[in-house]
Design a protein around this motif. Structure first.
Motif, PDB file in Angstrom:
ATOM      1  N   ASP A 275       0.859  -1.183   0.000  1.00 28.87           N
ATOM      2  CA  ASP A 275       0.000   0.000   0.000  1.00 28.87           C
ATOM      3  C   ASP A 275       0.894   1.231   0.000  1.00 28.87           C
ATOM      4  O   ASP A 275       2.121   1.132   0.050  1.00 28.87           O
ATOM      5  N   ALA A 276       0.281   2.409  -0.057  1.00 34.91           N
ATOM      6  CA  ALA A 276       1.044   3.654  -0.144  1.00 34.91           C
ATOM      7  C   ALA A 276       1.181   4.356   1.206  1.00 34.91           C
ATOM      8  O   ALA A 276       1.541   5.537   1.268  1.00 34.91           O
ATOM      9  N   ASN A 277       0.931   3.627   2.297  1.00 33.22           N
ATOM     10  CA  ASN A 277       1.025   4.214   3.633  1.00 33.22           C
ATOM     11  C   ASN A 277       2.468   4.117   4.128  1.00 33.22           C
ATOM     12  O   ASN A 277       2.807   3.294   4.980  1.00 33.22           O
ATOM     13  N   ILE A 278       3.333   4.980   3.599  1.00 32.79           N
ATOM     14  CA  ILE A 278       4.760   4.944   3.927  1.00 32.79           C
ATOM     15  C   ILE A 278       5.017   5.736   5.213  1.00 32.79           C
ATOM     16  O   ILE A 278       4.611   6.893   5.328  1.00 32.79           O
ATOM     17  N   ILE A 279       5.710   5.105   6.158  1.00 34.87           N
ATOM     18  CA  ILE A 279       5.974   5.722   7.453  1.00 34.87           C
ATOM     19  C   ILE A 279       7.479   5.718   7.705  1.00 34.87           C
ATOM     20  O   ILE A 279       8.137   4.671   7.592  1.00 34.87           O
ATOM     21  N   ARG A 280       8.026   6.873   8.035  1.00 32.83           N
ATOM     22  CA  ARG A 280       9.439   6.958   8.411  1.00 32.83           C
ATOM     23  C   ARG A 280       9.596   6.476   9.845  1.00 32.83           C
ATOM     24  O   ARG A 280       8.905   6.938  10.754  1.00 32.83           O
ATOM     25  N   GLU A 281      10.535   5.546  10.066  1.00 34.12           N
ATOM     26  CA  GLU A 281      10.721   4.989  11.399  1.00 34.12           C
ATOM     27  C   GLU A 281      11.935   5.579  12.119  1.00 34.12           C
ATOM     28  O   GLU A 281      11.838   5.980  13.274  1.00 34.12           O
ATOM     29  N   GLU A 282      13.090   5.627  11.438  1.00 40.10           N
ATOM     30  CA  GLU A 282      14.283   6.157  12.086  1.00 40.10           C
ATOM     31  C   GLU A 282      15.358   6.449  11.050  1.00 40.10           C
ATOM     32  O   GLU A 282      15.246   6.053   9.884  1.00 40.10           O
ATOM     33  N   ALA A 283      16.411   7.154  11.499  1.00 42.15           N
ATOM     34  CA  ALA A 283      17.576   7.420  10.652  1.00 42.15           C
ATOM     35  C   ALA A 283      18.825   7.284  11.507  1.00 42.15           C
ATOM     36  O   ALA A 283      18.809   7.570  12.709  1.00 42.15           O
ATOM     37  N   ALA A 284      19.920   6.840  10.882  1.00 42.18           N
ATOM     38  CA  ALA A 284      21.175   6.650  11.609  1.00 42.18           C
ATOM     39  C   ALA A 284      22.341   7.013  10.701  1.00 42.18           C
ATOM     40  O   ALA A 284      22.258   6.900   9.479  1.00 42.18           O
ATOM     41  N   VAL A 285      23.443   7.465  11.327  1.00 40.95           N
ATOM     42  CA  VAL A 285      24.656   7.830  10.595  1.00 40.95           C
ATOM     43  C   VAL A 285      25.768   6.860  10.974  1.00 40.95           C
ATOM     44  O   VAL A 285      26.022   6.612  12.148  1.00 40.95           O
ATOM     45  N   VAL A 286      26.441   6.318   9.954  1.00 38.74           N
ATOM     46  CA  VAL A 286      27.613   5.468  10.142  1.00 38.74           C
ATOM     47  C   VAL A 286      28.796   6.170   9.488  1.00 38.74           C
ATOM     48  O   VAL A 286      28.732   6.534   8.311  1.00 38.74           O
ATOM     49  N   SER A 287      29.878   6.411  10.246  1.00 34.36           N
ATOM     50  CA  SER A 287      31.017   7.185   9.744  1.00 34.36           C
ATOM     51  C   SER A 287      32.280   6.348   9.705  1.00 34.36           C
ATOM     52  O   SER A 287      32.430   5.365  10.425  1.00 34.36           O
ATOM     53  N   GLY A 288      33.234   6.788   8.850  1.00 33.66           N
ATOM     54  CA  GLY A 288      34.542   6.145   8.774  1.00 33.66           C
ATOM     55  C   GLY A 288      35.483   7.002   7.953  1.00 33.66           C
ATOM     56  O   GLY A 288      35.060   7.939   7.281  1.00 33.66           O
ATOM     57  N   GLU A 289      36.782   6.701   8.012  1.00 31.19           N
ATOM     58  CA  GLU A 289      37.786   7.441   7.243  1.00 31.19           C
ATOM     59  C   GLU A 289      38.756   6.465   6.598  1.00 31.19           C
ATOM     60  O   GLU A 289      39.063   5.413   7.153  1.00 31.19           O
ATOM     61  N   THR A 290      39.237   6.833   5.416  1.00 30.66           N
ATOM     62  CA  THR A 290      40.243   6.037   4.747  1.00 30.66           C
ATOM     63  C   THR A 290      41.635   6.516   5.163  1.00 30.66           C
ATOM     64  O   THR A 290      41.784   7.568   5.776  1.00 30.66           O
ATOM     65  N   GLU A 291      42.638   5.754   4.805  1.00 34.27           N
ATOM     66  CA  GLU A 291      44.011   6.199   5.017  1.00 34.27           C
ATOM     67  C   GLU A 291      44.304   7.373   4.091  1.00 34.27           C
ATOM     68  O   GLU A 291      43.595   7.621   3.117  1.00 34.27           O
ATOM     69  N   GLU A 292      45.363   8.101   4.397  1.00 37.51           N
ATOM     70  CA  GLU A 292      45.708   9.276   3.601  1.00 37.51           C
ATOM     71  C   GLU A 292      46.121   8.872   2.191  1.00 37.51           C
ATOM     72  O   GLU A 292      46.851   7.909   1.996  1.00 37.51           O
ATOM     73  N   THR A 293      45.631   9.616   1.214  1.00 38.37           N
ATOM     74  CA  THR A 293      45.943   9.373  -0.183  1.00 38.37           C
ATOM     75  C   THR A 293      46.344  10.691  -0.834  1.00 38.37           C
ATOM     76  O   THR A 293      45.994  11.764  -0.357  1.00 38.37           O
ATOM     77  N   ALA A 294      47.077  10.604  -1.937  1.00 41.02           N
ATOM     78  CA  ALA A 294      47.549  11.812  -2.622  1.00 41.02           C
ATOM     79  C   ALA A 294      46.465  12.315  -3.563  1.00 41.02           C
ATOM     80  O   ALA A 294      46.492  12.063  -4.763  1.00 41.02           O
ATOM     81  N   GLU A 295      45.499  13.023  -3.013  1.00 39.43           N
ATOM     82  CA  GLU A 295      44.407  13.566  -3.815  1.00 39.43           C
ATOM     83  C   GLU A 295      44.370  15.082  -3.689  1.00 39.43           C
ATOM     84  O   GLU A 295      44.644  15.641  -2.641  1.00 39.43           O
ATOM     85  N   GLY A 296      44.017  15.752  -4.782  1.00 41.36           N
ATOM     86  CA  GLY A 296      43.674  17.161  -4.708  1.00 41.36           C
ATOM     87  C   GLY A 296      44.790  18.158  -4.885  1.00 41.36           C
ATOM     88  O   GLY A 296      44.530  19.344  -5.036  1.00 41.36           O
ATOM     89  N   SER A 297      46.072  17.735  -4.830  1.00 37.50           N
ATOM     90  CA  SER A 297      47.163  18.690  -4.933  1.00 37.50           C
ATOM     91  C   SER A 297      48.370  18.033  -5.597  1.00 37.50           C
ATOM     92  O   SER A 297      48.680  16.861  -5.325  1.00 37.50           O
ATOM     93  N   PRO A 298      49.074  18.772  -6.474  1.00 33.76           N
ATOM     94  CA  PRO A 298      50.263  18.203  -7.124  1.00 33.76           C
ATOM     95  C   PRO A 298      51.479  18.108  -6.209  1.00 33.76           C
ATOM     96  O   PRO A 298      52.431  17.399  -6.519  1.00 33.76           O
ATOM     97  N   THR A 299      51.493  18.817  -5.089  1.00 30.88           N
ATOM     98  CA  THR A 299      52.656  18.799  -4.212  1.00 30.88           C
ATOM     99  C   THR A 299      52.702  17.527  -3.374  1.00 30.88           C
ATOM    100  O   THR A 299      51.663  16.995  -2.965  1.00 30.88           O
ATOM    101  N   GLU A 300      53.887  17.056  -3.103  1.00 28.61           N
ATOM    102  CA  GLU A 300      54.062  15.873  -2.266  1.00 28.61           C
ATOM    103  C   GLU A 300      53.774  16.156  -0.801  1.00 28.61           C
ATOM    104  O   GLU A 300      53.652  15.238   0.006  1.00 28.61           O
TER     105      GLU A 300
ATOM    106  N   ILE B 116      51.085  17.561   0.520  1.00 30.75           N
ATOM    107  CA  ILE B 116      49.680  17.500   0.920  1.00 30.75           C
ATOM    108  C   ILE B 116      49.091  16.150   0.529  1.00 30.75           C
ATOM    109  O   ILE B 116      49.169  15.729  -0.621  1.00 30.75           O
ATOM    110  N   ARG B 117      48.537  15.483   1.523  1.00 33.71           N
ATOM    111  CA  ARG B 117      47.776  14.262   1.296  1.00 33.71           C
ATOM    112  C   ARG B 117      46.446  14.431   2.013  1.00 33.71           C
ATOM    113  O   ARG B 117      46.302  15.297   2.878  1.00 33.71           O
ATOM    114  N   SER B 118      45.458  13.626   1.650  1.00 33.61           N
ATOM    115  CA  SER B 118      44.116  13.820   2.189  1.00 33.61           C
ATOM    116  C   SER B 118      43.569  12.541   2.800  1.00 33.61           C
ATOM    117  O   SER B 118      43.798  11.445   2.285  1.00 33.61           O
TER     118      SER B 118
END
Length: 226
Positions: free
Chosen positions: A104-129, A131-133
């Protein structure tokens, strides 16, 4: 570059007190000569963002910069400004975009959650050695009574590191994520060979990115079989 650390711990055993000490020396390779032997951050900054910068776009770029005074092993002193192009991205995952067949079309929002994480540093965004991100990921998962939607958020944390000075450069982060939805229809249609009522489910994600208020939206087809 060398740093020495002296560590000590007191231990009571069988009525006696023992003092255990350790001396640790950390060494960091500065690189081939001439190399930087001393450095100092003089100034830094980032682009000023306008509200609504995402709109219907899922990817946005801005620049982060840093000005550094560098003293080299050959006694040369320089002042350099380095710029990093930061890419930030939002998307609704492919599985979430797939059309839904509901009882049916009776859609109900129940909850929301955030899951976070980070990668290791990589050479992105700048030509200089120097700066890493780090890439920061957030999954924003919205659970409804009949299905789940997952939004992926990706932003960058540029790091200046010349082997003497290590400094996290200015950057923006996704904050205060919130969601809403609306349903329009129905219209007569067919799904998987069967007659159905077709609805359009509009999902909107609002958030702060720095001081800018922004939003990103997607529409998904929802079918209710007759």
């Amino acid at each position: 570059l060398r740093k020495r650390f002296d560590h000590g711990i007191l231990l009571d055993f069988n009525g006696k007190t023992y003092n255990i000490t350790a001396k640790i020396e950390l060494r960091r390779r500065l690189g081939e000569a001439p190399c930087i032997v001393k450095s100092e951050v003089l100034d830094e900054g980032k682009d000023i963002l306008q509200s609504g910068l995402f709109g219907a776009e899922s990817e946005v770029y801005y620049q982060s910069w840093i000005k550094v005074k560098q003293t080299w092993s050959d006694s040369k002193v320089t002042e350099e400004t380095y710029v990093n192009d930061c890419a930030v991205h939002i998307e609704l995952t492919g599985k979430s975009k797939k059309y839904k067949v509901l009882p049916d079309a009776n859609i109900i929002r129940e909850e929301a959650a955030v899951v976070s994480g980070e990668t290791e540093e990589t050479a992105e965004g700048s030509p200089t050695e120097y700066i890493r991100s780090r890439i920061h990921h957030q999954s924003y998962v919205i659970t409804y009574n009949y299905f789940t939607l997952t939004y992926e958020f990706r932003d960058m944390i540029p790091i200046y590191d010349d082997n003497v000075t290590r400094h996290e450069m200015p950057h923006y982060r996704f904050e205060e994520i919130r969601d809403s939805f609306r349903l329009t229809g129905p219209e007569e249609d067919v799904v998987d060979g069967n007659p159905a009522l077709a609805y359009t489910f509009y999902s909107e994600i609002a958030f702060k990115f720095g001081d800018a208020e922004s939003a990103f939206d997607e529409d998904i087809m929802v079918y209710v079989r007759k």
